[in-house]
Write an enzyme that holds these catalytic residues in place. Structure first.
Site, short mmCIF file in Angstrom:
data_model
loop_
_atom_site.label_atom_id
_atom_site.label_comp_id
_atom_site.label_asym_id
_atom_site.label_seq_id
_atom_site.Cartn_x
_atom_site.Cartn_y
_atom_site.Cartn_z
N ASN A 143 0.85 -1.19 0.00
CA ASN A 143 0.00 0.00 0.00
C ASN A 143 0.89 1.24 0.00
O ASN A 143 1.49 1.57 1.01
CB ASN A 143 -0.91 -0.02 1.23
CG ASN A 143 -1.87 1.15 1.26
OD1 ASN A 143 -1.99 1.91 0.29
ND2 ASN A 143 -2.56 1.31 2.38
N LYS A 178 -0.03 4.28 -0.34
CA LYS A 178 -0.73 5.39 0.32
C LYS A 178 -0.59 6.68 -0.50
O LYS A 178 -0.59 6.64 -1.73
CB LYS A 178 -0.25 5.54 1.77
CG LYS A 178 -0.41 4.24 2.57
CD LYS A 178 -0.13 4.41 4.04
CE LYS A 178 -0.30 3.08 4.77
NZ LYS A 178 -0.14 3.22 6.23
N HIS A 221 -9.26 0.24 5.59
CA HIS A 221 -7.94 0.55 6.16
C HIS A 221 -8.10 1.49 7.34
O HIS A 221 -9.00 2.33 7.38
CB HIS A 221 -7.04 1.18 5.09
CG HIS A 221 -5.62 1.29 5.50
ND1 HIS A 221 -5.15 2.30 6.30
CD2 HIS A 221 -4.55 0.49 5.23
CE1 HIS A 221 -3.85 2.12 6.51
NE2 HIS A 221 -3.47 1.03 5.87
N GLU A 260 -4.76 -5.59 10.91
CA GLU A 260 -3.89 -4.42 10.96
C GLU A 260 -4.03 -3.74 12.32
O GLU A 260 -4.88 -2.88 12.50
CB GLU A 260 -4.31 -3.46 9.83
CG GLU A 260 -3.59 -2.16 9.79
CD GLU A 260 -4.37 -1.14 8.96
OE1 GLU A 260 -3.73 -0.51 8.12
OE2 GLU A 260 -5.60 -0.99 9.17
#
Length: 314
Positions: A70, A72, A154, A224
């Site tokens: 990821n 981002k 997320h 996560e």
């Protein structure tokens, strides 16, 4: 296009994680204590027989090892060009599904230059068909440029943008119905872990997905722990494994034994080239969702190749 020598990872800010594990996992009530105690006893007794049935890779999920990167909100055209070049030259183990999620602005750039060995994901998608939703990206747009995956739930979408469990579940359902695979993120904040609510939080987030999605066939669950991101506290392999076991048991009890067996559960808390091999040895860790370390091509390749730590003798 000029290639920059500066690492994309150098743009990241925030404290670096320390190496010591953080031991803060407590159950939130006696009832949960009893249920989790019996759960872990049951899984410990059955672990040897489960391992004996897998001759190639010691993994609880039945699919390939899965590693997602990821990126981002990081990068420029030149820095991403350098990262893609590093990934194209990396030697990656063949028995791993590898996916990267660039910023939306650079999806076409990455698509045109990245090896077909690595698939490309969106970092987010809208809850319904596109329209007058300023700043959003629709599932239809992701499909139009050939994307097969999207990351939903997320922690930054939950706790910075303010998306709640039910909204995320609806987004997942829409993406799945339209043919995208979903990387479904769950995980507790530091104060929730310290209050003994780790399992409660993860179960609530899982339930929101389970209540909404039509099928689990194209879902990868990413655990996560938010407290392991930029806090100086790192989850030990055993802590990560404990939650993964509990997640799989929840799926077994609340969805189906088949879904629990087939769903890949990956870990996403400060994974890097130094800890990925030890994490990968845990049976219920079926891969990784990688943040900062995915911005460094050679280190990301090391994480992908951590699957070799999982291999066992036939």
């Amino acid at each position: 296009m000029a290639v920059a020598s500066t690492s994309l990872a150098s743009q990241l800010s925030g404290p670096k994680s320390l190496s010591q594990p953080y031991s803060g996992l407590r159950r939130s009530c006696p009832k949960l204590d009893q249920s989790h105690s019996s759960l872990f006893q049951h899984l410990s007794l059955s672990s040897s027989s489960r391992k004996a049935s897998r001759a190639v890779v010691a993994m609880a999920g039945t699919g390939k090892f899965f590693v997602g990167g990821n990126w981002k909100c990081n990068g420029t055209k030149d820095l991403i060009s350098k990262l893609v070049s590093d990934l194209n030259s990396a030697k990656l183990e063949p028995d791993v599904d590898v996916v990267v999620a660039p910023p939306f602005l650079y999806l076409d750039q990455v698509k045109s230059s990245l090896t077909d060995r690595i698939e490309i994901s969106g970092q987010n998608s809208w809850v319904a068909k596109g329209g007058a939703f300023t700043g959003e990206i629709s599932v239809e747009q992701l499909k139009d440029i050939g994307r097969k995956w999207v990351i939903l739930g997320h922690s930054e979408r939950r706790h910075v943008i303010g998306e709640d469990d039910q909204f995320i579940g609806k987004k997942a359902a829409y993406a799945l119905n339209e043919g995208l695979g979903v990387i479904a993120c769950i995980g507790e904040k530091l104060e929730e872990r310290e209050a003994g609510k780790t399992f409660d939080v993860c179960y609530e987030q899982l339930k929101a997905f389970a209540d909404a999605v039509p099928s689990w066939e194209n879902i990868v669950v990413a655990y996560e722990p938010v407290w392991a991101i930029g806090t100086g506290k790192v989850a030990s392999p055993q802590q990560a494994q404990e939650v993964h076991v509990a997640v799989r048991e929840w799926l077994k009890k609340n969805v189906s034994a088949e879904v629990a067996s087939k769903t890949r559960i990956i870990y996403g808390g400060s994974v890097n080239g130094g800890n990925s091999a030890e994490l990968a040895k845990e049976e219920d860790i079926d891969g990784f969702l990688v943040g900062g370390a995915s911005l460094k091509g050679p280190e990301f390749a090391t994480i992908v190749n951590a699957v070799t730590s999982k291999k066992v003798a036939a």
